[in-house]
Write an enzyme that holds these catalytic residues in place. Sequence first.
Site, mmCIF file in Angstrom:
data_model
loop_
_atom_site.group_PDB
_atom_site.id
_atom_site.type_symbol
_atom_site.label_atom_id
_atom_site.label_comp_id
_atom_site.label_asym_id
_atom_site.label_seq_id
_atom_site.Cartn_x
_atom_site.Cartn_y
_atom_site.Cartn_z
ATOM 1 N N HIS A 69 8.911 -12.739 10.138
ATOM 2 C CA HIS A 69 8.375 -11.846 9.101
ATOM 3 C C HIS A 69 6.860 -12.015 9.004
ATOM 4 O O HIS A 69 6.352 -12.813 8.213
ATOM 5 C CB HIS A 69 9.022 -12.116 7.745
ATOM 6 N N HIS A 88 3.459 -9.329 9.130
ATOM 7 C CA HIS A 88 2.945 -7.964 9.245
ATOM 8 C C HIS A 88 1.636 -7.944 10.042
ATOM 9 O O HIS A 88 0.866 -8.904 10.016
ATOM 10 C CB HIS A 88 2.734 -7.364 7.864
ATOM 11 N N HIS A 101 13.262 -4.114 4.715
ATOM 12 C CA HIS A 101 12.929 -4.913 3.530
ATOM 13 C C HIS A 101 13.916 -4.610 2.410
ATOM 14 O O HIS A 101 14.354 -3.475 2.239
ATOM 15 C CB HIS A 101 11.525 -4.569 3.026
ATOM 16 N N GLU A 130 13.185 -7.835 -2.868
ATOM 17 C CA GLU A 130 11.904 -8.477 -3.179
ATOM 18 C C GLU A 130 11.437 -7.987 -4.545
ATOM 19 O O GLU A 130 11.490 -8.714 -5.537
ATOM 20 C CB GLU A 130 10.863 -8.165 -2.104
ATOM 21 N N ASP A 142 4.541 -13.527 5.983
ATOM 22 C CA ASP A 142 4.352 -12.182 5.450
ATOM 23 C C ASP A 142 2.949 -11.645 5.770
ATOM 24 O O ASP A 142 2.754 -10.964 6.775
ATOM 25 C CB ASP A 142 4.637 -12.164 3.953
ATOM 26 N N ASP A 143 1.970 -11.942 4.915
ATOM 27 C CA ASP A 143 0.589 -11.469 5.094
ATOM 28 C C ASP A 143 -0.390 -12.609 4.812
ATOM 29 O O ASP A 143 -0.960 -12.685 3.717
ATOM 30 C CB ASP A 143 0.303 -10.297 4.147
#
Length: 373
Positions: free
Chosen positions: A50, A52, A234, A237, A315-316
Amino acid sequence: MESTTPESTPRPRRDTRPSEPRPGGTGPRETDSRDAGPRDVSTLPKAHLHLHFTGSMRSATLLELADKYGVHLPDALTGGEPPKLRATDERGWFRFQRLYDIARSCLRAPEDIQRLVREAAEEDVRDGSGWLEIQVDPTSYAPHLGGLIPALEIILDAVDAAAAETGLGMRVVVAANRMKHPLDARTLARLAVRYADRGVVGFGLSNDERRGMARDFDRAFAIARHGGLLAAPHGGELTGPSSVRDCLDDLRAARIGHGVRAAEDPRLLHRLAERGVTCEVCPSSNVALGVYEKPEDVPLRTLFEAGVPMALGADDPLLFGSRLAAQYELARLHHGFTDEELAELARQSVRGSAAPADVRQKLLAGVDAWLAG
C-alpha cells in the site's frame, strides 16, 4: 446485511511449538526470543502493498521539482512536521487532496517519473522490502506525459529500470478514482488488463470512500478480474465496516486498502479471516488523517488476534512522514508486538502479494533467517 452482533468464535492460540503458520493467522512459533532484545525491523524481509505513487516521493525531491517548475508549495509540503489533516471531515479531506494535487503537479516529465520510482524503490530496500506494489492512477499524469497510454508505459518502464537497479521486486496496481464516473474506471480496467504482461498486477479504487457506491464500479472490477488482475479497492478507512462489506460483496476484493474499521464488526473480522482477505493497514496514515487519535488506538491487535491477514503500508510518506519500517516499529512500540509476531506480519504481507512463487519463497526464508539470527 451482516449483523454487528459479536460472535463467540475463538481467537487463534498464541503457541510456541514449531509449526507452519496458518495463512492469515498468528501461527505458532518455535521460541520466544524477547530476552535477546528486539531485532532491527528494517532488516526484516517484507512486502509493501500500500504505497501511492505521488505520495511515495521524498520531500527533498518535491522541493527540487517545485523549484524546477515554479510551483509554490504550502508549508505542509516543505518537509517539516507532517500535517494533521483530519480527513474524517469534508474540510480535512479537501485539504489532503489539495496537498496531494499540488505535489502531483510537480511530476511533468519522464525523468521526474523515473526519479520518483527509483527513489521509492531505494527507500523500500532500505526498509527491508523485497517486493513493492505501487499504486497509480495514470490519468492523473497523462496531461503532461502525452496521454493515458504513454503515461502508463513511462511508469512501467520506470518500474522495470528501478527494479533492475535496486534488485527490488516491483509491480503496479492501477487504481481508479471513485470521484470520477464509473465509465472512466472501466477504461482504466481495460488498460490495466492490456498491460498485465508488462507489470500491472492489480486494480484498485481510491479517494474518498464516502463518495460513490462500490457497486457502481463492479463492471470495472469484473473486467480486471477476468483479465487476471488482483482486486484491491480501498475500504474501511473513512467509513465503517459497511464499506469493507461492500468491497467484498460488490467488487469481490482479494485485498482491502486499509480495512481497519472492520475491527468494529466481529462477524466481518471472522469473514475476512476465513476468506484470507488481506487488509493493507497503514497505521501512521490512520493517525495523520484522524481516523484514530493515537497510534495505540489503531486496532492492529484486534485484527491480528482475529486471524485477519495484514500487510502494513506507508500509504503516503510524503504527507505522513514515515515509511514502511516505521509501521512495524509502531506495532512493536504501541501494540507490544514481539519479534515473532512482527515476523508473522511480514509473512502475511508476502502471502497477500502478487509476487511470483520464487520471490515469495525467498522472502519467507528471509523472515525465518531474521528470527533465527
